[in-house]
Design a protein around this motif. Sequence first.
Motif, PDB file in Angstrom:
ATOM      1  N   MET A  44       0.830  -1.187   0.000  1.00 43.44           N
ATOM      2  CA  MET A  44       0.000   0.000   0.000  1.00 43.44           C
ATOM      3  C   MET A  44       0.870   1.244   0.000  1.00 43.44           C
ATOM      4  O   MET A  44       1.933   1.261   0.587  1.00 43.44           O
ATOM      5  N   LYS A  45       0.350   2.261  -0.630  1.00 43.77           N
ATOM      6  CA  LYS A  45       1.061   3.539  -0.636  1.00 43.77           C
ATOM      7  C   LYS A  45       0.760   4.308   0.647  1.00 43.77           C
ATOM      8  O   LYS A  45      -0.356   4.284   1.153  1.00 43.77           O
ATOM      9  N   THR A  46       1.750   4.988   1.116  1.00 39.19           N
ATOM     10  CA  THR A  46       1.572   5.865   2.264  1.00 39.19           C
ATOM     11  C   THR A  46       1.436   7.281   1.734  1.00 39.19           C
ATOM     12  O   THR A  46       2.268   7.740   0.960  1.00 39.19           O
ATOM     13  N   HIS A  47       0.364   7.947   2.144  1.00 42.98           N
ATOM     14  CA  HIS A  47       0.108   9.297   1.674  1.00 42.98           C
ATOM     15  C   HIS A  47       0.429  10.281   2.782  1.00 42.98           C
ATOM     16  O   HIS A  47      -0.078  10.166   3.898  1.00 42.98           O
ATOM     17  N   LYS A  48       1.279  11.226   2.496  1.00 40.41           N
ATOM     18  CA  LYS A  48       1.646  12.244   3.476  1.00 40.41           C
ATOM     19  C   LYS A  48       0.790  13.481   3.216  1.00 40.41           C
ATOM     20  O   LYS A  48       0.689  13.954   2.082  1.00 40.41           O
ATOM     21  N   ARG A  49       0.176  13.987   4.260  1.00 44.48           N
ATOM     22  CA  ARG A  49      -0.672  15.168   4.142  1.00 44.48           C
ATOM     23  C   ARG A  49       0.165  16.431   4.198  1.00 44.48           C
ATOM     24  O   ARG A  49       1.120  16.527   4.957  1.00 44.48           O
ATOM     25  N   THR A  50      -0.260  17.411   3.405  1.00 45.71           N
ATOM     26  CA  THR A  50       0.381  18.713   3.481  1.00 45.71           C
ATOM     27  C   THR A  50      -0.169  19.436   4.702  1.00 45.71           C
ATOM     28  O   THR A  50      -1.143  18.999   5.318  1.00 45.71           O
ATOM     29  N   THR A  51       0.421  20.558   5.044  1.00 53.72           N
ATOM     30  CA  THR A  51      -0.064  21.303   6.212  1.00 53.72           C
ATOM     31  C   THR A  51      -1.476  21.814   5.979  1.00 53.72           C
ATOM     32  O   THR A  51      -2.295  21.814   6.903  1.00 53.72           O
ATOM     33  N   ASN A  52      -1.780  22.236   4.755  1.00 53.90           N
ATOM     34  CA  ASN A  52      -3.137  22.701   4.458  1.00 53.90           C
ATOM     35  C   ASN A  52      -4.154  21.577   4.580  1.00 53.90           C
ATOM     36  O   ASN A  52      -5.251  21.770   5.111  1.00 53.90           O
ATOM     37  N   GLN A  53      -3.810  20.391   4.109  1.00 53.18           N
ATOM     38  CA  GLN A  53      -4.713  19.258   4.219  1.00 53.18           C
ATOM     39  C   GLN A  53      -4.947  18.889   5.680  1.00 53.18           C
ATOM     40  O   GLN A  53      -6.072  18.574   6.073  1.00 53.18           O
ATOM     41  N   ALA A  54      -3.905  18.941   6.484  1.00 55.81           N
ATOM     42  CA  ALA A  54      -4.034  18.638   7.905  1.00 55.81           C
ATOM     43  C   ALA A  54      -4.942  19.646   8.598  1.00 55.81           C
ATOM     44  O   ALA A  54      -5.770  19.275   9.436  1.00 55.81           O
TER      45      ALA A  54
END
Length: 48
Positions: free
Chosen positions: A1-11
């Motif tokens: 599975m891919k790990t998706h890192k959230r940007t600060t705006n998404q967080a």
Amino acid sequence: MKTHKRTTNQAKIVAGMDKVYEKLIEFKKRMNSELVILKDNKITRVKP
């Protein structure tokens, strides 16, 4: 599975949506009104 890192705006958006959800539940309890949700592809009304 891919790990998706959230940007600060998404967080920030996710954190804001969590607050909105909590305020919605609080409001529904205070006003003693039903909460309408989608469960198993059926519209369901839930008393808070």
